[in-house]
Design a protein around this motif. Sequence first.
Motif, PDB file in Angstrom:
ATOM      1  N   UNK A  89      16.193  24.525  15.877  1.00 25.39           N
ATOM      2  CA  UNK A  89      16.372  23.359  16.733  1.00 25.39           C
ATOM      3  C   UNK A  89      15.243  23.358  17.746  1.00 25.39           C
ATOM      4  N   UNK A  90      14.642  22.186  17.956  1.00 29.80           N
ATOM      5  CA  UNK A  90      13.489  22.083  18.856  1.00 29.80           C
ATOM      6  C   UNK A  90      13.709  20.976  19.872  1.00 29.80           C
ATOM      7  N   UNK A  91      13.038  21.115  20.982  1.00 33.91           N
ATOM      8  CA  UNK A  91      12.970  20.075  22.025  1.00 33.91           C
ATOM      9  C   UNK A  91      14.351  19.716  22.552  1.00 33.91           C
ATOM     10  N   UNK A  92      14.565  18.447  22.792  1.00 36.00           N
ATOM     11  CA  UNK A  92      15.815  17.951  23.361  1.00 36.00           C
ATOM     12  C   UNK A  92      16.856  17.837  22.261  1.00 36.00           C
ATOM     13  N   UNK A  93      17.959  18.549  22.399  1.00 39.85           N
ATOM     14  CA  UNK A  93      19.028  18.491  21.403  1.00 39.85           C
ATOM     15  C   UNK A  93      20.261  17.789  21.956  1.00 39.85           C
ATOM     16  N   UNK A  94      20.107  17.127  23.089  1.00 38.04           N
ATOM     17  CA  UNK A  94      21.224  16.441  23.725  1.00 38.04           C
ATOM     18  C   UNK A  94      21.521  15.102  23.096  1.00 38.04           C
ATOM     19  N   UNK A  95      22.222  14.283  23.843  1.00 36.73           N
ATOM     20  CA  UNK A  95      22.733  13.020  23.320  1.00 36.73           C
ATOM     21  C   UNK A  95      21.643  12.097  22.799  1.00 36.73           C
ATOM     22  N   UNK A  96      20.458  12.110  23.414  1.00 38.06           N
ATOM     23  CA  UNK A  96      19.356  11.253  22.954  1.00 38.06           C
ATOM     24  C   UNK A  96      18.925  11.602  21.528  1.00 38.06           C
ATOM     25  N   UNK A  97      19.064  12.862  21.171  1.00 34.30           N
ATOM     26  CA  UNK A  97      18.613  13.343  19.858  1.00 34.30           C
ATOM     27  C   UNK A  97      19.771  13.763  18.966  1.00 34.30           C
ATOM     28  N   UNK A 138      15.790  28.892  20.300  1.00 35.97           N
ATOM     29  CA  UNK A 138      14.788  29.312  21.287  1.00 35.97           C
ATOM     30  C   UNK A 138      13.853  28.194  21.723  1.00 35.97           C
ATOM     31  N   UNK A 139      13.589  27.216  20.853  1.00 35.78           N
ATOM     32  CA  UNK A 139      12.662  26.138  21.195  1.00 35.78           C
ATOM     33  C   UNK A 139      13.362  24.928  21.820  1.00 35.78           C
ATOM     34  N   UNK A 140      14.657  25.034  22.067  1.00 33.87           N
ATOM     35  CA  UNK A 140      15.392  23.930  22.688  1.00 33.87           C
ATOM     36  C   UNK A 140      14.952  23.808  24.150  1.00 33.87           C
ATOM     37  N   UNK A 141      14.577  22.597  24.541  1.00 34.43           N
ATOM     38  CA  UNK A 141      14.141  22.356  25.917  1.00 34.43           C
ATOM     39  C   UNK A 141      15.218  21.669  26.750  1.00 34.43           C
ATOM     40  N   UNK A 142      16.195  21.042  26.097  1.00 34.28           N
ATOM     41  CA  UNK A 142      17.294  20.389  26.800  1.00 34.28           C
ATOM     42  C   UNK A 142      18.512  20.374  25.886  1.00 34.28           C
ATOM     43  N   UNK A 143      19.672  20.591  26.493  1.00 33.87           N
ATOM     44  CA  UNK A 143      20.922  20.593  25.746  1.00 33.87           C
ATOM     45  C   UNK A 143      22.007  20.004  26.636  1.00 33.87           C
ATOM     46  N   UNK A 144      23.064  19.526  26.011  1.00 31.27           N
ATOM     47  CA  UNK A 144      24.219  19.041  26.754  1.00 31.27           C
ATOM     48  C   UNK A 144      25.461  19.262  25.899  1.00 31.27           C
ATOM     49  N   UNK A 174      20.025  33.182  22.444  1.00 29.58           N
ATOM     50  CA  UNK A 174      20.275  31.752  22.494  1.00 29.58           C
ATOM     51  C   UNK A 174      19.365  31.157  23.568  1.00 29.58           C
ATOM     52  N   UNK A 175      18.776  30.010  23.287  1.00 26.54           N
ATOM     53  CA  UNK A 175      17.881  29.353  24.237  1.00 26.54           C
ATOM     54  C   UNK A 175      18.561  29.086  25.574  1.00 26.54           C
ATOM     55  N   UNK A 176      17.801  29.207  26.635  1.00 22.21           N
ATOM     56  CA  UNK A 176      18.332  29.070  27.992  1.00 22.21           C
ATOM     57  C   UNK A 176      19.056  27.744  28.249  1.00 22.21           C
ATOM     58  N   UNK A 177      18.537  26.584  27.797  1.00 18.73           N
ATOM     59  CA  UNK A 177      19.266  25.339  28.058  1.00 18.73           C
ATOM     60  C   UNK A 177      20.670  25.341  27.437  1.00 18.73           C
ATOM     61  N   UNK A 178      20.792  25.880  26.230  1.00 14.97           N
ATOM     62  CA  UNK A 178      22.107  25.948  25.593  1.00 14.97           C
ATOM     63  C   UNK A 178      22.999  26.959  26.305  1.00 14.97           C
ATOM     64  N   UNK A 179      22.434  28.085  26.703  1.00 17.54           N
ATOM     65  CA  UNK A 179      23.209  29.079  27.467  1.00 17.54           C
ATOM     66  C   UNK A 179      23.804  28.454  28.716  1.00 17.54           C
TER      67      UNK A 179
END
Length: 111
Positions: free
Chosen positions: A11-19, A42-48, A75-80
């Motif tokens: 999973x890369x970049x923004x994985x939140x509602x927009x994506x 690890x490459x996730x930059x945004x999560x929700x 686990x990537x920091x945004x998801x954590x």
Amino acid sequence: MAGKGQHTHVLRADTGIKSAQDVLTGLRDALAQHQHIAVDTQAVTAADITTVQTLLVARRKAMASGGSLRLLEPVGAPLQQVLAAGGFLTPGQADADFWPATLHQPTDNPS
């Protein structure tokens, strides 16, 4: 599911509602082609919360088909952050076994 070996889905970049639709489509495609999937965040930059829901749905779909879906560590920091803020790491949560055990450990270092 075609492949019986483990596949790593990144999973890369923004994985939140927009994506969310793109994330869901990617996981759905991976599930259609592989029985066992490890998800690298690890490459996730945004999560929700949408990210969490999408991962849980994909996990249930994999299990229903006789496969598996797990998260790679770390686990990537945004998801954590979403998991901690949403209470997903507290004892007794229905899907607590899905989140890596290292996330359940306190991060404070007692002096």
